[in-house]
Write a protein that holds these residues in place. Structure first.
Motif, short mmCIF file in Angstrom:
data_model
loop_
_atom_site.label_atom_id
_atom_site.label_comp_id
_atom_site.label_asym_id
_atom_site.label_seq_id
_atom_site.Cartn_x
_atom_site.Cartn_y
_atom_site.Cartn_z
N ILE A 93 0.84 -1.20 0.00
CA ILE A 93 0.00 0.00 0.00
C ILE A 93 0.87 1.25 0.00
O ILE A 93 0.65 2.20 -0.76
CB ILE A 93 -0.91 0.03 1.26
CG1 ILE A 93 -1.63 -1.31 1.45
CG2 ILE A 93 -1.88 1.20 1.20
CD1 ILE A 93 -2.62 -1.68 0.39
N THR A 99 2.92 8.13 3.55
CA THR A 99 1.80 8.45 2.66
C THR A 99 2.23 9.32 1.47
O THR A 99 1.38 9.77 0.71
CB THR A 99 0.70 9.18 3.45
OG1 THR A 99 1.32 10.27 4.16
CG2 THR A 99 0.06 8.25 4.46
N GLN A 104 -2.05 2.40 -5.65
CA GLN A 104 -3.44 1.99 -5.92
C GLN A 104 -3.55 0.50 -6.22
O GLN A 104 -4.52 -0.16 -5.83
CB GLN A 104 -4.04 2.80 -7.08
CG GLN A 104 -4.50 4.20 -6.67
CD GLN A 104 -5.52 4.21 -5.52
OE1 GLN A 104 -6.36 3.31 -5.40
NE2 GLN A 104 -5.44 5.21 -4.65
N LEU A 107 -3.96 -1.40 -3.06
CA LEU A 107 -5.31 -1.25 -2.50
C LEU A 107 -6.31 -2.07 -3.30
O LEU A 107 -7.20 -2.72 -2.75
CB LEU A 107 -5.72 0.22 -2.51
CG LEU A 107 -5.18 1.07 -1.36
CD1 LEU A 107 -5.56 2.54 -1.58
CD2 LEU A 107 -5.70 0.59 -0.01
N ASN A 108 -6.14 -2.08 -4.64
CA ASN A 108 -7.09 -2.81 -5.49
C ASN A 108 -7.07 -4.30 -5.22
O ASN A 108 -8.11 -4.95 -5.25
CB ASN A 108 -6.80 -2.54 -6.98
CG ASN A 108 -7.15 -1.11 -7.35
OD1 ASN A 108 -7.89 -0.44 -6.63
ND2 ASN A 108 -6.59 -0.64 -8.46
N LYS A 111 -9.09 -4.77 -2.16
CA LYS A 111 -10.52 -4.49 -2.42
C LYS A 111 -11.16 -5.67 -3.13
O LYS A 111 -12.28 -6.07 -2.81
CB LYS A 111 -10.66 -3.23 -3.28
CG LYS A 111 -10.54 -1.95 -2.48
CD LYS A 111 -10.84 -0.74 -3.36
CE LYS A 111 -10.57 0.54 -2.59
NZ LYS A 111 -10.43 1.70 -3.49
N ILE A 158 -5.39 5.24 6.16
CA ILE A 158 -5.60 4.94 4.75
C ILE A 158 -6.39 3.65 4.56
O ILE A 158 -7.29 3.55 3.73
CB ILE A 158 -4.25 4.92 4.01
CG1 ILE A 158 -3.80 6.36 3.81
CG2 ILE A 158 -4.34 4.18 2.67
CD1 ILE A 158 -2.41 6.51 3.32
N GLU A 161 -10.03 4.23 5.61
CA GLU A 161 -10.74 5.04 4.63
C GLU A 161 -11.09 4.23 3.38
O GLU A 161 -12.22 4.26 2.90
CB GLU A 161 -9.88 6.25 4.24
CG GLU A 161 -10.56 7.16 3.24
CD GLU A 161 -9.65 8.28 2.74
OE1 GLU A 161 -8.58 8.51 3.35
OE2 GLU A 161 -10.02 8.92 1.74
N ASN A 162 -10.10 3.45 2.90
CA ASN A 162 -10.29 2.78 1.61
C ASN A 162 -10.93 1.41 1.71
O ASN A 162 -11.65 1.00 0.81
CB ASN A 162 -8.95 2.65 0.88
CG ASN A 162 -8.46 3.99 0.37
OD1 ASN A 162 -8.89 4.43 -0.69
ND2 ASN A 162 -7.61 4.65 1.14
N LEU A 163 -10.62 0.68 2.77
CA LEU A 163 -11.16 -0.68 2.89
C LEU A 163 -12.27 -0.76 3.94
O LEU A 163 -13.07 -1.69 3.94
CB LEU A 163 -10.04 -1.68 3.27
CG LEU A 163 -8.77 -1.67 2.40
CD1 LEU A 163 -7.78 -2.72 2.89
CD2 LEU A 163 -9.10 -1.91 0.92
#
Ligand code: PNW
Length: 477
Positions: A93, A99, A104, A107-108, A111, A158, A161-163
């Protein structure tokens, strides 16, 4: 309640969580895929350094779960779990740990994993840190450098927020004790530092603060909308007093290392027992003050209560004669059955005692057992009788704790889904419910006999009395 028999019949609560666990470095492979790097993780560096891992094994390919997500989901469905515990690789990540750059592709991957799990009706339980620190952060001191608290908080932010919209169960750290001792005292785990004395206490101090900051980020920014639960997973053997009549054995049996982390988080501050024993050892070693750092009153307040449940990894019982990691004497009783790992004996009775201890020591929290399992080494044996024995006896002890001792156990997670990279011993010790054929380029997964056995415990939600009509479990044996 009176415990009449060795074996106890009965069921867990209706919404009891049944799962299996894994961790990123041990199964994913894809060590430099899709922007994980250039700095990689401390485990990439550690396994690539000759002499650290048995047979020169690495996690470069591991079980190739990075590319075999469907196979893993199919395996999970076969066990019929209600949840799957996996970890996120921090450098996938944030390749340099900060940060500055968010990858991405990393993260993908997670996800997609979360979506596949949810589509299969399997609840994810996500560990933020299962030991694979970005090497770039180790290069500036790793867990010894207190700026890592902020780095970890940002990383957690992070992920939430994203997962977070897809996750209800979070674990900040897996087994801080193993990070401190195997990573920084014995040097048998990454980062391979061999510096006893003060370092394990500093590392642990920073981990406890980092955990608290991550919990607060969730609490302040995400809880209202995401409504999940965040905690830490500590590992604890049960410490059975060597001599039940000696007070110091009783103190030792009160799990010094479980309390190291759980006491500040669940009760506030290090325990008086821990403070006293580290101080005594420090003075005896010629120091003028304790090796154990102190929390300020504000820090104690900020850390105390940063949990939504108690995450517990448990494998076995040791017989203790002292109360500190320095000079501790761990013994095994020769009547205890052995396993494929030298440190692991099959001692189901200790789990019930440990659960009862946690209930009383830490204010009766909801407990999720986040790891419990057994290994074999040597020739492949798909009829893993020892694993069936292990799960049956250990889970039955959990049932006793739940029904007879009113311990608030809300979930159980078997370690592990797959035979995987067992850290310093490489692929030689196999904890999997599924055998992974490493001479097959496809790394095919084959269920061991324990899969249908564990699955039947899950579908019975425990051990219903055969006299009451459900015979499925009896048939499985
Ligand atoms: C846990 N010990 O680690 C870890 O969370 C897993 O990643 C690991 O594969 C599993 O247990 C089996 O070892 C431990 O030496 C490592 O007592 C070492 C010990 C205990 C747990």
């Amino acid at each position: 309640k009176f415990d009449r028999q060795m074996y106890h019949y009965g069921n867990f609560s209706q919404n009891f969580l049944w799962g299996v666990s894994s961790s990123a470095y041990q199964i994913e492979g894809g060590w430099n895929a899709d922007g994980k790097g250039p700095s990689l993780s401390i485990w990439d560096k550690f396994t690539h350094t000759p002499g650290n891992i048995l047979q020169h094994d690495t996690g470069d390919i591991a079980c190739n779960s990075y590319n075999k997500m469907e196979d893993d989901i199919a395996a999970l469905k076969k066990v019929k779990v209600s949840h799957y515990r996996f970890s996120v690789s921090w450098p996938r990540i944030l390749p340099d740990g900060t940060t500055e750059y968010i990858n991405q592709a990393g993260l993908n991957y997670y996800k997609k994993l979360l979506d596949s799990l949810i589509a299969a009706n399997i609840q994810p339980q996500v560990t933020l840190y299962h030991w694979d620190l970005p090497q770039a952060l180790q290069d500036v001191g790793g867990w010894e450098n207190e700026t890592i608290i902020e780095r970890f908080r940002d990383y957690a932010d992070i992920l939430f927020e994203n997962l977070g919209p897809k996750v209800q169960l979070w674990i900040t750290f897996n087994e801080p004790f193993i990070i401190a001792i195997l990573g920084h005292v014995q040097g048998t785990h990454a980062p391979g530092i061999d510096r006893p004395d003060t370092l394990p206490y500093i590392v642990s101090h920073n981990i406890i603060k980092a955990h608290a900051e991550a919990w607060h980020v969730y609490n302040d920014k995400y809880r209202a909308s995401q409504n999940g639960m965040v905690s830490i997973t500590v590992n604890a053997d049960w410490a059975e007093p060597r001599n039940p009549y000696k007070q110091e054995d009783y103190d030792a049996a009160r799990s010094f290392y479980l309390g190291w982390y759980a006491h500040p988080i669940f009760n506030g501050d290090y325990s008086p027992l821990m403070k006293r024993s580290v101080l005594e050892q420090s003075l005896a070693g010629g120091l003028t003050k304790s090796r154990l750092p102190e929390f300020t009153p504000e820090e104690i307040k900020r850390i105390n209560g940063t949990y939504d449940y108690f995450g517990l990894n448990h494998y076995c019982t040791k017989s203790w004669t002292n109360s500190c990691y320095r000079g501790v004497v761990l013994l095994r009783d020769r009547t205890w059955l052995e396993s494929g790992s030298h440190w692991l004996t099959m001692t189901p009775f200790g789990l019930r005692r440990l659960l009862k201890f946690i209930k009383h020591e830490f204010g009766n929290p909801p407990i999720i057992i986040t790891e419990n399992g057994v290994s074999e080494n040597g020739p492949v044996d798909l009829n893993d009788v020892h694993r069936k024995y292990f799960y049956e006896k250990y889970i039955n002890q959990v049932l006793k704790a739940y029904l007879l001792d009113d311990v608030n156990v809300i979930g159980y997670t078997a370690w592990s889904l797959l035979d995987n990279l067992e850290w310093a011993v490489g692929y030689t010790e196999r904890f999997g419910l599924f055998y992974v054929n490493r001479s097959d380029p496809d790394l095919s997964r084959t269920p061991k006999a324990s899969v249908s056995f564990y699955s039947s415990i899950i579908s019975c939600n425990g051990f219903p009395d055969p006299a009451s009509g459900t015979h499925e479990l009896t048939k499985q044996k």
